[in-house]
Design an enzyme around this catalytic site. Structure first.
Site, PDB file in Angstrom:
ATOM      1  CG  PHE A  10       8.991  -3.946   7.838  1.00  0.00           C
ATOM      2  CD1 PHE A  10       8.081  -3.756   8.881  1.00  0.00           C
ATOM      3  CD2 PHE A  10       9.333  -2.850   7.063  1.00  0.00           C
ATOM      4  CE1 PHE A  10       7.535  -2.506   9.134  1.00  0.00           C
ATOM      5  CE2 PHE A  10       8.795  -1.598   7.313  1.00  0.00           C
ATOM      6  CZ  PHE A  10       7.890  -1.426   8.353  1.00  0.00           C
ATOM      7  CE  LYS A  22      17.387  -9.591  -0.040  1.00  0.00           C
ATOM      8  NZ  LYS A  22      16.645  -8.794   0.959  1.00  0.00           N
ATOM      9  N   GLY A  79       7.721  -2.982  -1.712  1.00  0.00           N
ATOM     10  CA  GLY A  79       8.545  -2.192  -0.804  1.00  0.00           C
ATOM     11  C   GLY A  79       8.512  -0.729  -1.182  1.00  0.00           C
ATOM     12  CD  GLN A 107      12.269   6.323  -1.847  1.00  0.00           C
ATOM     13  OE1 GLN A 107      11.680   5.320  -1.431  1.00  0.00           O
ATOM     14  NE2 GLN A 107      11.816   7.550  -1.637  1.00  0.00           N
ATOM     15  CB  VAL A 108      14.169  -0.435  -2.680  1.00  0.00           C
ATOM     16  CG1 VAL A 108      14.739  -1.822  -2.992  1.00  0.00           C
ATOM     17  CG2 VAL A 108      14.925   0.187  -1.512  1.00  0.00           C
ATOM     18  CD  GLU A 113       1.681  -2.730  -3.237  1.00  0.00           C
ATOM     19  OE1 GLU A 113       1.495  -1.485  -3.300  1.00  0.00           O
ATOM     20  OE2 GLU A 113       1.895  -3.331  -2.195  1.00  0.00           O
ATOM     21  CB  CYS A 125       1.726   0.138   0.816  1.00  0.00           C
ATOM     22  SG  CYS A 125       0.674  -1.287   0.504  1.00  0.00           S
ATOM     23  CB  THR A 126      -3.509   0.769   1.772  1.00  0.00           C
ATOM     24  OG1 THR A 126      -3.444  -0.186   2.842  1.00  0.00           O
ATOM     25  CG2 THR A 126      -3.312   0.069   0.441  1.00  0.00           C
ATOM     26  CB  ALA A 154      -7.046  -4.788  -0.535  1.00  0.00           C
TER      27      ALA A 154
END
Length: 383
Positions: free
Chosen positions: A64, A88, A118, A121-122, A140, A174-175, A334
């Site tokens: 998201f 997706k 994402g 875990q997934v 990633e 994520c960063t 980045a």
């Protein structure tokens, strides 16, 4: 649209759309530069070649928080490599991503490559499904990223960089910087200046141009924020600023700084996708690098220092173990031209620049015999 669905401030949303445009420009240029090789053959009258060909169909699953750019990284490069795309997007960003939400891409053998961005875990589940059918996957995933501030750092730069790195996108990159590892000689000043800077953040409607800090994406994120702060306090942490849900419509929480925890405290070792940063104090650089590397993820990392010896230690084999290693800039933000991704539980995949295009193609080693003889490699005789 992205500000409405994600809660990302307008300037960042516009920047993300620009990132997709930029990566399209990059991919168009790249399409003229896919290079195979011609190697010298050890056999007389033979040619040894290497060629790259499309995989066919590439499945992309995106998160998201970057519903435009991450698809852009994958789609632009995958398509100039000659592939078709099946996408997706996140179910919570349908207006932005036009998602195909009910396709089990991980198990579909018609997809040679599945690219997933994402949570760790997934991502682990996706990789296991793809691997079971001997497919390729590009992961990633998360990052428990750190900035190390050495005693010789430019503290003005540190504070400016850290505010965006820790609080930008409401901590949902994520960063995002999750840990600030400060030398004991600069610890008090950096914490004091950061608390002051946090107090000046313009919090509000992400669609308004002057907003710097918007809401979290969902009520689940607000609960994760509350639980993380509760756990941090239980484990001995002190809230330097923030720590509360903001009483206004929407998923607004205060950007938070927490000190007093050990580098190996359970909550510090956990990536919580919210605007919380943990402040740690170190004495020698080797110790700080060790702390940077001890988390399970290996996405992004940064050091602020003016010492060349420190810089080359940081980027060398005994330095950061992350896929992204920065010097005197934050952990986030980045550029298109460099490969983006990380090591360990971050998944090992690379998106966007450098030679990341190779993941979207299959490599063929080709031997052509243009003679009338049949010599075997390594001089083997079978006559």
């Amino acid at each position: 649209m992205e500000s409405l669905e994600v809660g990302k401030i307008l300037g960042e949303g516009v920047g993300e759309v620009q990132e997709y445009i930029d990566v399209c420009d990059y991919a168009v240029g790249l399409s003229r530069m896919f290079a195979g090789h011609v190697f010298p053959s050890e056999r007389k009258g033979h040619a040894l070649l290497e060629q790259w060909n499309p995989l066919g169909v590439v499945g992309v699953i995106t998160a998201f928080n970057f519903p435009v750019a991450v698809y852009g990284w994958n789609s632009a490069i995958a398509m100039v490599c000659g592939n078709c795309m099946l996408w997706k997007g996140a179910p919570s960003t349908p207006l932005t991503s036009v998602a195909i939400t009910k396709t089990l891409m991980a198990k579909d053998e018609r997809l040679p490559l599945v690219s997933f961005t994402g949570s760790t875990q997934v991502g682990h589940k996706v990789s296991m499904m793809v691997q079971e059918r001997f497919g390729k996957f590009l992961l990633e995933l998360g990052g428990n990223n750190a900035i190390i501030v050495n005693e010789d750092a430019d503290l003005d730069m540190v504070v400016r960089a850290s505010v965006f790195a820790c609080a930008g996108t409401a901590g949902q990159r994520c960063t995002t910087t999750r840990r600030l590892i400060l030398h004991k000689s600069v610890y008090d000043e950096v914490v004091s200046r950061l608390v002051k800077a946090y107090g000046q953040l313009r919090i509000g409607d992400p669609c308004e141009a002057d907003t710097l800090y918007g809401p979290l994406h969902s009520t689940a994120a607000v609960e994760a924020y509350k639980n993380a702060i509760e756990e941090a306090i239980k484990q001995g942490g002190k809230v330097e600023c923030g720590g509360k849900v903001i009483d206004r419509p929407g998923n607004f929480v205060e950007p938070t700084i927490i000190s007093g925890l050990s580098h190996d405290a359970k909550i510090v070792q956990t990536e919580t996708f919210v605007p919380i940063v943990y402040i740690l104090k170190f004495e020698v650089l080797d110790e700080a690098i060790r702390w940077n590397n001890e988390v399970k993820q290996g996405l992004s990392s940064s050091i602020f220092t003016k010492d060349l010896g420190n810089i080359f230690q940081w980027i060398g084999p005994k330095g950061s173990d992350c896929g992204i290693i920065n010097v005197n800039i934050p952990t986030n933000g980045a550029e298109i031209g460099g490969a983006f991704g990380g090591e360990k539980h971050t998944g090992g995949g690379r998106e966007s620049g450098s030679d990341a295009w190779k993941q979207y193609m299959r490599r063929s080693t080709i031997t052509i015999n243009y003679s009338k003889e049949l010599p075997l490699a390594q001089g083997i005789k079978f006559e």
